[in-house]
Design a protein around this motif. Structure first.
Motif, PDB file in Angstrom:
ATOM      1  N   ALA A  73      17.672  15.437  28.306  1.00 23.57           N
ATOM      2  CA  ALA A  73      18.021  15.667  26.902  1.00 23.57           C
ATOM      3  C   ALA A  73      19.319  14.959  26.516  1.00 23.57           C
ATOM      4  CB  ALA A  73      18.144  17.169  26.641  1.00 23.57           C
ATOM      5  N   ILE A  74      20.290  14.912  27.427  1.00 20.68           N
ATOM      6  CA  ILE A  74      21.546  14.207  27.126  1.00 20.68           C
ATOM      7  C   ILE A  74      21.273  12.732  26.879  1.00 20.68           C
ATOM      8  CG2 ILE A  74      23.695  13.336  28.103  1.00 20.68           C
ATOM      9  CD1 ILE A  74      24.217  15.856  29.405  1.00 20.68           C
ATOM     10  N   PHE A  75      20.591  12.098  27.833  1.00 19.96           N
ATOM     11  CA  PHE A  75      20.388  10.650  27.743  1.00 19.96           C
ATOM     12  C   PHE A  75      19.245  10.280  26.804  1.00 19.96           C
ATOM     13  CE2 PHE A  75      22.513  11.337  31.828  1.00 19.96           C
ATOM     14  CZ  PHE A  75      23.591  10.485  31.671  1.00 19.96           C
ATOM     15  N   GLY A  76      18.443  11.277  26.420  1.00 14.41           N
ATOM     16  CA  GLY A  76      17.394  11.036  25.442  1.00 14.41           C
ATOM     17  C   GLY A  76      17.875  11.327  24.042  1.00 14.41           C
ATOM     18  N   GLY A  77      17.860  12.597  23.653  1.00 17.13           N
ATOM     19  CA  GLY A  77      18.181  12.967  22.276  1.00 17.13           C
ATOM     20  C   GLY A  77      19.650  13.091  21.960  1.00 17.13           C
ATOM     21  N   GLY A  78      20.463  13.448  22.961  1.00 19.81           N
ATOM     22  CA  GLY A  78      21.863  13.739  22.686  1.00 19.81           C
ATOM     23  C   GLY A  78      22.616  12.610  22.020  1.00 19.81           C
ATOM     24  N   PHE A  79      22.429  11.411  22.523  1.00 21.27           N
ATOM     25  CA  PHE A  79      23.163  10.267  21.989  1.00 21.27           C
ATOM     26  C   PHE A  79      22.299   9.382  21.091  1.00 21.27           C
ATOM     27  CE2 PHE A  79      25.445  11.221  26.016  1.00 21.27           C
ATOM     28  CZ  PHE A  79      26.668  11.566  25.448  1.00 21.27           C
ATOM     29  N   ALA A  80      21.026   9.761  20.915  1.00 20.93           N
ATOM     30  CA  ALA A  80      20.111   8.890  20.168  1.00 20.93           C
ATOM     31  C   ALA A  80      20.576   8.609  18.735  1.00 20.93           C
ATOM     32  CB  ALA A  80      18.701   9.476  20.173  1.00 20.93           C
ATOM     33  N   PRO A  81      20.948   9.634  17.924  1.00 19.78           N
ATOM     34  CA  PRO A  81      21.387   9.309  16.563  1.00 19.78           C
ATOM     35  C   PRO A  81      22.652   8.450  16.523  1.00 19.78           C
ATOM     36  CG  PRO A  81      20.797  11.627  16.736  1.00 19.78           C
ATOM     37  CD  PRO A  81      20.841  11.084  18.126  1.00 19.78           C
ATOM     38  N   ILE A  82      23.573   8.687  17.470  1.00 19.15           N
ATOM     39  CA  ILE A  82      24.813   7.890  17.529  1.00 19.15           C
ATOM     40  C   ILE A  82      24.482   6.445  17.891  1.00 19.15           C
ATOM     41  CG2 ILE A  82      27.033   7.604  18.703  1.00 19.15           C
ATOM     42  CD1 ILE A  82      27.017  10.601  19.219  1.00 19.15           C
ATOM     43  N   ILE A  83      23.661   6.257  18.936  1.00 16.29           N
ATOM     44  CA  ILE A  83      23.308   4.907  19.379  1.00 16.29           C
ATOM     45  C   ILE A  83      22.544   4.176  18.273  1.00 16.29           C
ATOM     46  CG2 ILE A  83      21.873   3.603  21.009  1.00 16.29           C
ATOM     47  CD1 ILE A  83      22.555   5.782  23.100  1.00 16.29           C
ATOM     48  N   ALA A  84      21.630   4.891  17.603  1.00 12.55           N
ATOM     49  CA  ALA A  84      20.863   4.264  16.520  1.00 12.55           C
ATOM     50  C   ALA A  84      21.781   3.836  15.377  1.00 12.55           C
ATOM     51  CB  ALA A  84      19.801   5.235  16.012  1.00 12.55           C
ATOM     52  N   THR A  85      22.717   4.694  15.012  1.00 13.57           N
ATOM     53  CA  THR A  85      23.671   4.356  13.940  1.00 13.57           C
ATOM     54  C   THR A  85      24.509   3.143  14.332  1.00 13.57           C
ATOM     55  OG1 THR A  85      23.773   6.680  13.272  1.00 13.57           O
ATOM     56  CG2 THR A  85      25.550   5.250  12.505  1.00 13.57           C
ATOM     57  N   ALA A  86      24.974   3.122  15.586  1.00 12.37           N
ATOM     58  CA  ALA A  86      25.789   1.997  16.059  1.00 12.37           C
ATOM     59  C   ALA A  86      24.980   0.703  16.110  1.00 12.37           C
ATOM     60  CB  ALA A  86      26.364   2.325  17.433  1.00 12.37           C
ATOM     61  N   LEU A  87      23.724   0.789  16.556  1.00 10.60           N
ATOM     62  CA  LEU A  87      22.872  -0.410  16.625  1.00 10.60           C
ATOM     63  C   LEU A  87      22.609  -0.983  15.236  1.00 10.60           C
ATOM     64  CD1 LEU A  87      20.253   0.653  19.331  1.00 10.60           C
ATOM     65  CD2 LEU A  87      21.892  -1.219  19.519  1.00 10.60           C
ATOM     66  N   PHE A  88      22.338  -0.104  14.282  1.00  7.90           N
ATOM     67  CA  PHE A  88      22.085  -0.599  12.925  1.00  7.90           C
ATOM     68  C   PHE A  88      23.349  -1.190  12.319  1.00  7.90           C
ATOM     69  CE2 PHE A  88      21.590  -0.494   8.376  1.00  7.90           C
ATOM     70  CZ  PHE A  88      20.288  -0.944   8.199  1.00  7.90           C
ATOM     71  N   THR A  89      24.497  -0.562  12.594  1.00 10.84           N
ATOM     72  CA  THR A  89      25.767  -1.085  12.081  1.00 10.84           C
ATOM     73  C   THR A  89      26.050  -2.475  12.635  1.00 10.84           C
ATOM     74  OG1 THR A  89      26.641   1.163  11.875  1.00 10.84           O
ATOM     75  CG2 THR A  89      28.252  -0.633  11.916  1.00 10.84           C
ATOM     76  N   LYS A  90      25.729  -2.679  13.925  1.00 13.42           N
ATOM     77  CA  LYS A  90      26.020  -3.963  14.570  1.00 13.42           C
ATOM     78  C   LYS A  90      25.040  -5.060  14.163  1.00 13.42           C
ATOM     79  CE  LYS A  90      26.631  -6.094  19.146  1.00 13.42           C
ATOM     80  NZ  LYS A  90      27.888  -6.787  18.801  1.00 13.42           N
ATOM     81  N   TYR A  91      23.744  -4.726  14.136  1.00 15.06           N
ATOM     82  CA  TYR A  91      22.728  -5.761  13.938  1.00 15.06           C
ATOM     83  C   TYR A  91      22.132  -5.793  12.529  1.00 15.06           C
ATOM     84  CZ  TYR A  91      22.938  -6.185  19.005  1.00 15.06           C
ATOM     85  OH  TYR A  91      23.372  -6.365  20.301  1.00 15.06           O
ATOM     86  N   ALA A  92      22.424  -4.776  11.735  1.00 15.17           N
ATOM     87  CA  ALA A  92      21.982  -4.717  10.330  1.00 15.17           C
ATOM     88  C   ALA A  92      20.461  -4.830  10.185  1.00 15.17           C
ATOM     89  CB  ALA A  92      22.674  -5.800   9.499  1.00 15.17           C
ATOM     90  N   THR A  93      19.721  -4.329  11.168  1.00 16.71           N
ATOM     91  CA  THR A  93      18.265  -4.307  11.084  1.00 16.71           C
ATOM     92  C   THR A  93      17.727  -3.100  11.836  1.00 16.71           C
ATOM     93  OG1 THR A  93      16.200  -5.420  11.696  1.00 16.71           O
ATOM     94  CG2 THR A  93      18.138  -5.893  13.059  1.00 16.71           C
ATOM     95  N   SER A  94      16.704  -2.473  11.291  1.00 18.81           N
ATOM     96  CA  SER A  94      16.109  -1.311  11.947  1.00 18.81           C
ATOM     97  C   SER A  94      15.326  -1.700  13.199  1.00 18.81           C
ATOM     98  CB  SER A  94      15.177  -0.582  10.975  1.00 18.81           C
ATOM     99  OG  SER A  94      14.108  -1.434  10.582  1.00 18.81           O
ATOM    100  N   MET A  95      15.015  -2.981  13.357  1.00 13.69           N
ATOM    101  CA  MET A  95      14.295  -3.414  14.556  1.00 13.69           C
ATOM    102  C   MET A  95      15.118  -3.184  15.816  1.00 13.69           C
ATOM    103  SD  MET A  95      11.251  -4.180  13.868  1.00 13.69           S
ATOM    104  CE  MET A  95      10.798  -4.809  15.491  1.00 13.69           C
ATOM    105  N   ALA A  96      16.433  -3.191  15.678  1.00 13.80           N
ATOM    106  CA  ALA A  96      17.297  -2.889  16.826  1.00 13.80           C
ATOM    107  C   ALA A  96      17.084  -1.442  17.272  1.00 13.80           C
ATOM    108  CB  ALA A  96      18.758  -3.121  16.457  1.00 13.80           C
TER     109      ALA A  96
END
Length: 468
Positions: free
Chosen positions: A411-434
């Motif tokens: 759960a930690i490595f799955g859901g726990g950081f998922a919204p944070i990682i997704a937000t950071a990926l979109f901020t960096k790459y500016a695409t939802s494909m990331a």
């Protein structure tokens, strides 16, 4: 001889136990999920300084959300130890009371404008308590049904605790939809958001019901009876050998018994790690669909900027559409095995993740419902057999500890950081494909993990019937 073989005949109302497991899990997950919904919609504005940029405040809110996941394996260790030593029921009741009181307390917190830095600190502390509680609740609710189930239906009955997840999603989002419609926007931010949290006091009443009306699982009681007879014989032999009293000999044996959590780590490290790896896809993609997608869809700057009730209804209906597939896939795993059903889900979810955000970005309700509904169905291919898969990896004496630890690490490595990682990926790459690529990567990890695990359901049938 197994614990099951030593068990005296016991008349158990399996349906009553299963539905109690479902009720306990549903309300507990409701408590956990309303925090995620509030973290996406409310907490960035209420619990952090107004001077923060919106994206930073959103990341901060999702970071407090992640605290609950960090606490979950700690809760799994504490409650697993407790549940293996003194019983599944006592551990479950304690977890339910903790969750009910902590969630109710969140609804009473002051905002940042009222209390300054103390507001987010108190929020984090209560979220940590929530995480401890849900880390203990899953093992207790799951084993309550699993260990009382007929040998060839353990996947099906174990899934009743899993069904609490879609039930919790529906309850959590429906309450926010109702409040959003009935309460003016300015009042929603002041007091309306508090109502879902204050309603969590119901969980305290359910905990008392479990304590007063249910017995511990048949399999656990059989194990306790077997161990008591073995300890009595060993204590008599030790007392005679050392010339001490029987009570002194029993005290020595209890002190030497050791911790279930340490035993399972020493005996099954591979199974714990692979169980954790198996869970990252089901957990991670789930929170990306119900939490990150919620924030993304309502984002006025980068997302399609749909109205809040629109995406909330998509989440609710998606959960309702997919819910029947959870027990269906669990029941199928009783017949064909856990691994094949689970691995099919990982493959299908990995492929669906590549189109998920493209459908969300249309801003059209049917497309968003399609994205979440189909994604949730594929997720349930994994989540349905999950309880039985993890429980069957471990012996009764440390099953609560082993299953909880694998589940909560995942759960930690799955859901726990998922919204944070997704937000950071979109901020960096500016695409939802990331973000889609990240979802697919989680599915690959789970696919490999389950492939490396041995099939368990046939062994579980033999063990439950007392065949060594």
């Amino acid at each position: 001889m197994t614990a099951a073989a030593a068990a005296p005949p016991m008349k158990i109302n399996v349906a009553k136990v299963a539905f109690t497991s479902l009720a306990a899990s549903s309300i507990e997950w409701y408590d956990f999920f309303i925090y995620g919904t509030a973290a996406a919609l409310v907490f960035p504005k209420l619990f952090f300084a107004a001077s923060l940029p919106p994206a930073v405040a959103q990341l901060a809110a999702f970071s407090t959300f992640a605290v609950g996941f960090i606490a979950r394996p700690v809760g799994g260790v504490i409650f697993g130890h407790f549940g293996d030593l003194v019983g599944r029921k006592k551990a479950l009741v304690t977890a339910l009371l903790m969750m009910g009181l902590a969630t109710t307390a969140v609804g009473l917190l002051p905002s940042y404008a009222m209390a300054g830095i103390m507001a987010p600190l108190l929020l984090i502390a209560l979220r940590f308590v929530q995480g401890l509680a849900v880390g203990g609740q899953w093992g207790g609710a799951m084993l309550l049904a699993f260990e009382n189930a007929p040998p060839k239906q353990r996947g099906f009955y174990g899934s009743f605790a899993q069904m609490g997840v879609p039930a919790g999603v529906v309850l959590a989002n429906l309450i926010f939809i109702v409040i959003d419609k009935q309460v003016a926007p300015e009042n929603f931010l002041i007091w309306g958001w508090r109502i879902p949290f204050l309603l969590s006091i119901v969980l305290v009443a359910l905990g008392l019901y479990v304590q007063l009306k249910l017995e511990d699982t048949a399999e656990y009681q059989a194990l306790q009876a077997l161990e008591a007879r073995q300890q009595e014989a060993a204590a008599k032999a030790l007392a005679a050998e050392q010339g001490v009293s029987l009570d002194q000999a029993k005290a020595q044996l209890r002190a030497a018994k050791g911790s279930p959590i340490l035993k399972v780590i020493a005996k099954h490290p591979k199974e714990i790690l692979l169980a954790a790896g198996a869970f990252v896809a089901a957990n991670g993609t789930f929170y990306l669909m119900i939490n990150y997608a919620l924030a993304y869809a309502t984002d006025p700057h980068h997302g399609p900027h749909v109205a809040r009730p629109v995406i909330l209804w998509a989440v609710v209906l998606g959960a309702l559409i997919s819910a029947p597939f959870l027990p269906l896939m669990a029941s199928l795993s009783d017949k064909v095995g856990r691994r094949s059903v689970f691995m099919s889900g990982a493959v299908l979810m990995g492929l669906w993740s590549l189109v998920f955000f493209k459908l969300i970005e249309t801003g059209a309700f049917p497309m968003m419902l399609l994205a979440i509904g189909v994604g949730s169905i594929f997720n349930n291919f994994m989540y349905g057999p999950q309880a039985a898969l993890m429980a069957e990896l471990f012996d009764t004496e440390f099953r609560y500890s082993g299953a909880s630890l694998g589940y909560q690490i995942g759960a930690i490595f799955g859901g726990g950081f998922a919204p944070i990682i997704a937000t950071a990926l979109f901020t960096k790459y500016a695409t939802s494909m990331a973000v889609s690529g990240y979802m697919a990567a989680l599915c690959v990890i789970s696919l490999i993990s389950v492939f490396l695990l041995a099939e368990t359901h046939s062994k579980a049938h033999r063990d439950a019937m007392g065949v060594s």
